[in-house]
Design an enzyme around this catalytic site. Structure first.
Site, PDB file in Angstrom:
ATOM      1  N   GLU A  47       0.983  -1.255   0.093  1.00 40.54           N
ATOM      2  CA  GLU A  47      -0.087  -0.090   0.048  1.00 40.54           C
ATOM      3  C   GLU A  47       0.846   1.051  -0.184  1.00 40.54           C
ATOM      4  OE1 GLU A  47      -2.805   0.264   3.176  1.00 40.54           O
ATOM      5  OE2 GLU A  47      -3.506   2.253   2.464  1.00 40.54           O
ATOM      6  N   ARG A 272       4.702 -12.905   9.901  1.00 44.50           N
ATOM      7  CA  ARG A 272       5.378 -11.621   9.506  1.00 44.50           C
ATOM      8  C   ARG A 272       6.752 -11.539  10.093  1.00 44.50           C
ATOM      9  NH1 ARG A 272       3.907  -6.298   9.991  1.00 44.50           N
ATOM     10  NH2 ARG A 272       1.916  -6.871   9.032  1.00 44.50           N
ATOM     11  N   LYS A 282       4.010   0.831   9.976  1.00 48.17           N
ATOM     12  CA  LYS A 282       4.428   2.013   9.041  1.00 48.17           C
ATOM     13  C   LYS A 282       3.890   2.993   9.636  1.00 48.17           C
ATOM     14  CE  LYS A 282       3.122   0.258   4.970  1.00 48.17           C
ATOM     15  NZ  LYS A 282       2.618   0.257   3.490  1.00 48.17           N
TER      16      LYS A 282
HETATM   17  P1  ATP Z   1       2.652  -2.271   8.131  1.00 48.25           P
HETATM   18  O1  ATP Z   1       2.130  -3.416   9.082  1.00 48.25           O
HETATM   19  O2  ATP Z   1       4.113  -2.012   8.432  1.00 48.25           O
HETATM   20  O3  ATP Z   1       1.785  -1.078   8.111  1.00 48.25           O
HETATM   21  P2  ATP Z   1       1.220  -3.652   5.916  1.00 48.25           P
HETATM   22  O4  ATP Z   1       1.047  -4.853   5.983  1.00 48.25           O
HETATM   23  O5  ATP Z   1       0.202  -2.726   6.315  1.00 48.25           O
HETATM   24  O6  ATP Z   1       2.739  -3.074   6.965  1.00 48.25           O
HETATM   25  P3  ATP Z   1       1.383  -3.433   3.098  1.00 48.25           P
HETATM   26  O7  ATP Z   1       2.056  -2.261   2.165  1.00 48.25           O
HETATM   27  O8  ATP Z   1       0.276  -3.775   2.894  1.00 48.25           O
HETATM   28  O9  ATP Z   1       1.916  -3.119   4.555  1.00 48.25           O
HETATM   29  O10 ATP Z   1       2.343  -4.535   2.867  1.00 48.25           O
HETATM   30  C1  ATP Z   1       2.823  -5.000   1.641  1.00 48.25           C
HETATM   31  C2  ATP Z   1       3.236  -6.535   1.748  1.00 48.25           C
HETATM   32  O11 ATP Z   1       4.292  -6.525   2.614  1.00 48.25           O
HETATM   33  C3  ATP Z   1       2.134  -7.553   2.344  1.00 48.25           C
HETATM   34  O12 ATP Z   1       1.811  -8.513   1.594  1.00 48.25           O
HETATM   35  C4  ATP Z   1       2.559  -7.695   3.698  1.00 48.25           C
HETATM   36  O13 ATP Z   1       1.836  -9.024   4.264  1.00 48.25           O
HETATM   37  C5  ATP Z   1       3.895  -7.818   3.759  1.00 48.25           C
HETATM   38  N1  ATP Z   1       4.571  -7.279   4.990  1.00 48.25           N
HETATM   39  C6  ATP Z   1       4.150  -6.091   5.844  1.00 48.25           C
HETATM   40  N2  ATP Z   1       5.092  -6.094   6.858  1.00 48.25           N
HETATM   41  C7  ATP Z   1       5.661  -7.361   6.913  1.00 48.25           C
HETATM   42  C8  ATP Z   1       6.238  -7.975   7.911  1.00 48.25           C
HETATM   43  N3  ATP Z   1       6.749  -7.397   8.797  1.00 48.25           N
HETATM   44  N4  ATP Z   1       7.028  -9.105   7.519  1.00 48.25           N
HETATM   45  C9  ATP Z   1       6.609  -9.948   6.472  1.00 48.25           C
HETATM   46  N5  ATP Z   1       5.944  -9.310   5.246  1.00 48.25           N
HETATM   47  C10 ATP Z   1       5.441  -8.098   5.695  1.00 48.25           C
HETATM   48 MG    MG Z   2      -1.422  -3.873   4.587  1.00 49.60          MG
END
Ligand code: ATP
Ligand code: MG
Length: 573
Positions: A47, A272, A282
């Site tokens: 995102e 994760r 984020k």
């Molecule tokens: P955050 O929790 O930091 O806000 P998010 O999951 O909302 O991260 P996205 O931009 O939606 O951020 O994530 C993009 C991809 O990265 C998704 O497939 C998500 O599952 C993966 N991702 C995000 N954080 C992690 C993590 N800590 N470990 C592994 N994969 C991750």
């Molecule tokens: Mg997300």
């Protein structure tokens, strides 16, 4: 949460033995049964509401890595369904970071917003099937009637609107005839489901907001769950890999696709990445940027890819780290020292050794000829003879590290002290004869003698001393600013206690700026991003943002040893 093994060798061995993880096994089985006609097609769906962090790097390495391993492909698809939080700056940074990590995508860059029309048409299909309805309840009412994890929710009084009425209202929602929040489109599933995601989830909501790509074309925007699986299906994704918090969304992912009767990818969840001493959210990282706790998303203390790049990490070290961490089914915490180990290991192989004095004190060799300058040979990397050697100037006036001298040395201090001898790296053995102080009693200069017979490599003396220290020749030395970075948080789980503000765990000593450092003269040609080992001090790189010709700025990437290991041991005992 349990901490993963602190022993890095153990971690390595574990991973070598288990070279196939559970996702590999699923894919192998799918290839055997020809489930997707032999295709492997993954995607990475960020995102664009912030910069990528090391957790995303894990996901990138996994998704792009699977595509490479199985000769398949991986899409980059922006999940840009929330116009109020998303920006072009983030899109650009994400593209740059993925390329820097060393991955490429086959198709052009894709966006969920490319499918807004299709998602709208899919929604009409579900309305016509009697599987979606327009709800006039307020957001509050919808929330209040959702029930709890143990108790079912309450059906909306608008749940049984006719197909015709739903179609008409949905059309008007799209045409902009309602205000934000006045109506939503919901899936008609089961308000009594034990899985709260199945209790008539919202598919479309009204948001009169400009989108960074579609502008004002749309005022209804799809929810994540409604956009994600359908985007996967449209793109022909085979394995849609996401993190564990989406496990409970999988029934909904499947329900939408089954009801639409479209191509069916499979969602697979993995744990994760969590890192000790690190915050990987984020929202919280954005807070640090907005409150100017750090200098930006690319502050070298940030766990972002751009921060690590600026700090001097290499793509290889991050990819190796992701490999070592492996793919887990259940949540765990990885010790941040494993990441630091990966960068040390990589820089040890590739970084040129140089001498730099961060906290200089002048040293004068009283018996050295006044005008003489010798060129001494120094090895560039003892790990890699092919990196050759260089010549460094030696003269009567030098700088050494203040810490390498003690006026009243303790028993175990083998460096310079009055009457004591040490070797100057690549040069001579010297002896301290006199300490010069200013009127306030501060040491300002050390007077020493050198032994001409002890020159490294060519000297005839067999004299041995216990300590070797680094130095630079005063006249030829160049000045630099050096930024000593350390961990941003001094608590192993800064985000662990929801009652305590994570910012109370910020490490006040995470940045120390040292000006007027003295470097060997060859470094005048160092360019942005160049990486070095400053002998005995650590790995450093030229800052890519602030370093200018005549005003060199270096960042400390990592120390030579894990300086926190001792502290952790003390903590535990
Ligand atoms: P955050 O929790 O930091 O806000 P998010 O999951 O909302 O991260 P996205 O931009 O939606 O951020 O994530 C993009 C991809 O990265 C998704 O497939 C998500 O599952 C993966 N991702 C995000 N954080 C992690 C993590 N800590 N470990 C592994 N994969 C991750
Ligand atoms: Mg997300």
């Amino acid at each position: 949460m349990n901490f993963m093994s602190e022993n890095i060798n153990e971690v390595n061995n574990e991973n070598k033995q288990a070279s196939k993880n559970f996702i590999d096994e699923i894919i192998d089985e799918d290839l055997k049964t020809n489930k997707y006609n032999g295709r492997v097609h993954t995607r990475f769906p960020p995102e664009p509401n912030g910069y990528l962090h090391i957790g995303h790097a894990k996901s990138i390495c996994l998704n792009f890595g699977l595509a490479q391993k199985y000769n398949g492909s991986c899409n980059l698809r922006f999940d840009d369904t929330n116009p109020t939080k998303e920006e072009q700056e983030y899109v650009d940074s994400i593209i740059e970071d993925i390329k820097w990590l060393g991955f490429e995508w086959d198709n052009e860059v894709l966006y969920a917003s490319d499918y807004f029309q299709q998602l709208y048409e899919y929604a009409i299909r579900l309305i016509k099937k009697g599987k979606a309805y327009v709800d006039s309840q307020s957001a509050e009412e919808i929330k209040d009637t959702r029930g709890t994890p143990t108790e079912g929710g309450k059906e909306s009084p608008f749940r049984n609107r006719s197909v015709e009425e739903n179609l008409k209202l949905f059309e008007k929602m799209k045409a902009g005839e309602f205000k934000d929040g006045e109506l939503v489109l919901r899936a008609k599933i089961d308000m009594s489901s034990p899985n709260m995601n199945m209790r008539d989830p919202i598919m479309f909501r009204i948001r009169h907001a400009s989108h960074h790509r579609t502008g004002d074309k749309w005022c209804i925007y799809p929810m994540y769950d409604w956009a994600h699986g359908q985007s996967d299906s449209i793109e022909g994704i085979t394995h849609s890999i996401c993190t564990l918090e989406f496990e409970n969304h999988r029934p909904l992912y499947n329900w939408f696709i089954d009801e639409l009767e479209i191509y069916h990818p499979q969602q697979i969840e993995f744990a994760r990445l969590n890192l000790s001493y690190t915050v990987l959210s984020k929202r919280k990282l954005l807070q640090l940027v907005e409150e100017k706790t750090v200098s930006g998303w690319d502050d070298p203390r940030m766990p972002t890819i751009s921060g690590f790049r600026r700090r001097g990490y290499t793509p290889e070290s991050i990819r190796n780290f992701a490999d070592r961490v492996g793919v887990a089914r259940r949540d765990n915490v990885i010790d941040v020292s494993l990441l630091e180990f990966s960068i040390r290991e990589d820089l040890n192989k590739r970084a040129k050794r140089v001498m730099a004095v961060l906290n200089p004190i002048k040293l004068v060799l009283t018996n050295y000829p006044d005008a003489q300058i010798e060129e001494l040979e120094a090895v560039n990397n003892p790990e890699d003879p092919s990196m050759g050697s260089r010549m460094i100037p030696f003269s009567k006036e030098l700088f050494i590290e203040r810490d390498d001298f003690m006026e009243n040395p303790s028993k175990k201090f083998f460096r310079l002290s009055p009457g004591n001898e040490v070797r100057l790296r690549y040069a001579y053995i010297i002896k301290c004869e006199e300490v010069i102080k200013d009127d306030d009693g501060n040491m300002i200069e050390l007077r020493c003698t050198y032994d001409p017979e002890t020159r490294s490599g060519t000297g005839t003396s067999s004299k041995k001393v216990k300590g070797t220290i680094h130095w630079v020749s005063a006249k030829q030395a160049i000045n630099a600013e050096v930024r000593l970075y350390d961990r941003l948080f001094n608590h192993s789980d800064p985000d662990g206690d929801k009652e305590v503000d994570f910012k109370s765990h910020l490490n006040p000593a995470s940045l120390e700026v040292v000006t007027n450092c003295k470097l060997e003269p060859g470094l005048v040609n160092a360019s942005a991003g160049d990486k070095f080992q400053f002998e005995r001090l650590g790995y450093f790189c030229v800052d890519i943002k602030d370093s200018k010709e005549g005003n060199l700025v270096f960042n400390r990437t990592v120390t030579l040893k894990d300086s926190w290991a001792k502290i952790q041991k003390l903590d535990k005992s």
